[in-house]
Design an enzyme around this catalytic site. Structure first.
Site, PDB file in Angstrom:
ATOM      1  CG  ASP A 147      34.521  40.935  36.740  1.00  0.00           C
ATOM      2  OD1 ASP A 147      35.235  41.936  36.242  1.00  0.00           O
ATOM      3  OD2 ASP A 147      34.367  40.859  38.015  1.00  0.00           O
ATOM      4  CG  ASP A 181      39.577  43.346  37.259  1.00  0.00           C
ATOM      5  OD1 ASP A 181      39.631  44.590  37.686  1.00  0.00           O
ATOM      6  OD2 ASP A 181      38.812  42.493  37.067  1.00  0.00           O
TER       7      ASP A 181
END
Length: 211
Positions: A147, A181
């Site tokens: 991330d 995401d």
């Protein structure tokens, strides 16, 4: 056929972008390192997680991680089958692109979970190497999801009278996430926009069949 080919190209492009960004992050940054993009409002912050989207954790255990990875694979297979079914039924393009975004997001994070543990070494206190000579930091199905997108738009402190969190610091938006995401989130939002057209066409098909 033309629409299916467009969806395949769309899928390939999204996955290449997602994986290119993640590989760059892994091979140029260490865990916790950050780069300011728009002052304190948008930062590239490198973190890894074992769990779900937006940095949420499911389990630190290897069994929990393996179950999550296998569940993701099954879910991607089901979504892929459903997209092909929708193509055959000539579903509106907006719905197809919505599901394709969700499909790409799921695959993007699955790639991390399946392979990153084998092809990268650890990113703590060092910049990771792609295909290290001494092996990766984990095994198949046990990789961590990369991330990097962080938007701490508002930082402050809850007033002392505020229930539960009174006096504590808060950040909005706190989760660190990745492009995969984002694909999932955008796909879901698009479905909410196109669902009326989708379901109205389904009802019309059913009405024609009955007559």
């Amino acid at each position: 056929m033309i629409l299916r080919n467009k969806l395949l190209l769309f899928t390939a492009a999204l996955l290449i972008i997602d994986q290119s960004v993640k590989i760059w992050i892994k091979t140029h940054m260490t865990i916790g390192e950050e780069i300011s993009v728009l002052g304190d409002w948008f930062k590239i912050l490198f973190v890894e997680n074992n769990g779900m989207a937006f940095g949420m954790e499911l389990s630190d255990g290897r069994i929990g991680k393996m179950i999550l990875s296998l569940f993701r694979i099954a879910a991607v297979g089901a979504i892929g089958w459903y997209i092909m079914k929708l193509i055959r039924e000539k579903t509106p393009a907006g719905v197809l692109y919505s599901f394709t975004l969700i499909f790409c997001g799921a695959i993007g994070n699955i790639i991390d979970s399946l392979f990153y543990g084998m092809i990268f070494n650890d990113s703590h206190f060092q910049v990771a190497t792609l295909f290290p000579t001494d092996g990766g930091y984990s095994s198949f199905l046990h990789g961590k999801v990369v991330d990097m997108l962080y938007f701490p738009l508002i930082e402050g402190q809850f007033p002392s009278w505020f229930p539960i969190w009174g006096g504590q610091d808060f950040i909005f938006f706190r989760p660190v996430f990745n492009l995969a995401d984002s694909y999932i989130t955008i796909g879901v939002l698009m479905l909410l926009l196109f669902y009326r057209k989708f379901f109205s066409s389904e009802k019309n098909k059913e009405a024609v069949k009955k007559h």
